[in-house]
Design a protein around this motif. Structure first.
Motif, PDB file in Angstrom:
ATOM      1  N   UNK A 105     -50.003  -9.599  17.263  1.00 26.53           N
ATOM      2  CA  UNK A 105     -49.359 -10.825  16.813  1.00 26.53           C
ATOM      3  C   UNK A 105     -49.297 -10.522  15.181  1.00 26.53           C
ATOM      4  N   UNK A 106     -50.260  -9.960  14.550  1.00 30.27           N
ATOM      5  CA  UNK A 106     -50.137  -9.655  13.189  1.00 30.27           C
ATOM      6  C   UNK A 106     -49.100  -8.632  12.790  1.00 30.27           C
ATOM      7  N   UNK A 107     -48.909  -7.582  13.831  1.00 30.61           N
ATOM      8  CA  UNK A 107     -47.930  -6.736  13.674  1.00 30.61           C
ATOM      9  C   UNK A 107     -47.928  -5.815  12.453  1.00 30.61           C
ATOM     10  N   UNK A 108     -49.053  -5.341  12.174  1.00 31.02           N
ATOM     11  CA  UNK A 108     -49.397  -4.338  11.184  1.00 31.02           C
ATOM     12  C   UNK A 108     -48.811  -2.987  11.528  1.00 31.02           C
ATOM     13  N   UNK A 109     -48.677  -2.040  10.590  1.00 28.18           N
ATOM     14  CA  UNK A 109     -48.341  -0.481  10.673  1.00 28.18           C
ATOM     15  C   UNK A 109     -49.308   0.119   9.970  1.00 28.18           C
ATOM     16  N   UNK A 119     -56.239 -11.637   9.446  1.00 28.98           N
ATOM     17  CA  UNK A 119     -55.755 -10.255   8.807  1.00 28.98           C
ATOM     18  C   UNK A 119     -56.756  -9.249   8.409  1.00 28.98           C
ATOM     19  N   UNK A 120     -57.756  -9.775   7.516  1.00 27.52           N
ATOM     20  CA  UNK A 120     -58.731  -9.193   7.026  1.00 27.52           C
ATOM     21  C   UNK A 120     -59.934  -8.913   8.136  1.00 27.52           C
ATOM     22  N   UNK A 128     -59.311  -5.170   1.149  1.00 29.61           N
ATOM     23  CA  UNK A 128     -58.383  -5.665  -0.258  1.00 29.61           C
ATOM     24  C   UNK A 128     -57.115  -5.744   0.014  1.00 29.61           C
ATOM     25  N   UNK A 129     -56.429  -6.750  -0.036  1.00 29.29           N
ATOM     26  CA  UNK A 129     -54.937  -7.215   0.227  1.00 29.29           C
ATOM     27  C   UNK A 129     -54.155  -7.066  -0.939  1.00 29.29           C
ATOM     28  N   UNK A 130     -52.994  -6.412  -1.094  1.00 29.96           N
ATOM     29  CA  UNK A 130     -52.064  -6.369  -2.151  1.00 29.96           C
ATOM     30  C   UNK A 130     -50.713  -6.504  -1.826  1.00 29.96           C
TER      31      UNK A 130
END
Length: 148
Positions: free
Chosen positions: A31-35, A69-70, A125-127
């Protein structure tokens, strides 16, 4: 845990670099769909595009979505260690530092700081696209009786 299993896990994860997560083992991760962009043993980097279902009424990423997400990224980083044991989060500590809006590309960087016999401690860490820190989090995860 054999070195061969560790290498197989890393090889599998590295084969996913550059591909959007559309069929991973975690429904939340899909669902988050990260790469994934970087995969090392105990350290991952992934990019996410903030989609509408991740936002709050102001159009910024919802704190719950960012927490998910984290948590997901730290869990995936534990998986990169190559063990067969499934881990669960014991706690999750997050500092929300800057809003990020719909369609923004955010980058999550994680690493494992400590791996004990039963507990693992990781950080994330999210940027945003300007390399400003949006949020930072840490978690402790405990080994369960379940295996992959």
């Amino acid at each position: 845990m054999s070195k061969q299993h560790e290498n197989e896990v890393l090889a599998f994860m590295r084969s996913r670099i550059g591909q959007k997560n559309v069929d991973g083992i975690s429904p939340l991760g899909v669902w988050l769909g990260g790469t994934l962009t970087v995969v090392e043993e105990g350290a991952l980097t992934a990019e996410f595009v903030i989609h509408e279902q991740m936002t709050n009424p102001l159009g910024n990423i919802h704190g719950g979505a960012l927490a998910a997400l984290i948590d997901e990224m730290i869990g995936a980083t534990v998986f990169s260690l190559g063990g067969k044991t499934v881990y669960m989060s014991v706690n999750l500590n997050i500092d929300f530092l800057k809003p990020a809006s719909l369609n923004t590309v955010i980058t999550a960087q994680t690493n494992i700081l400590r791996q004990g016999k039963r507990l693992v401690h990781g950080e994330c860490f999210v940027y945003d696209q300007e390399d400003d820190l949006v949020a930072k989090g840490s978690a402790n995860l405990i080994a369960t009786k379940h295996t992959f």
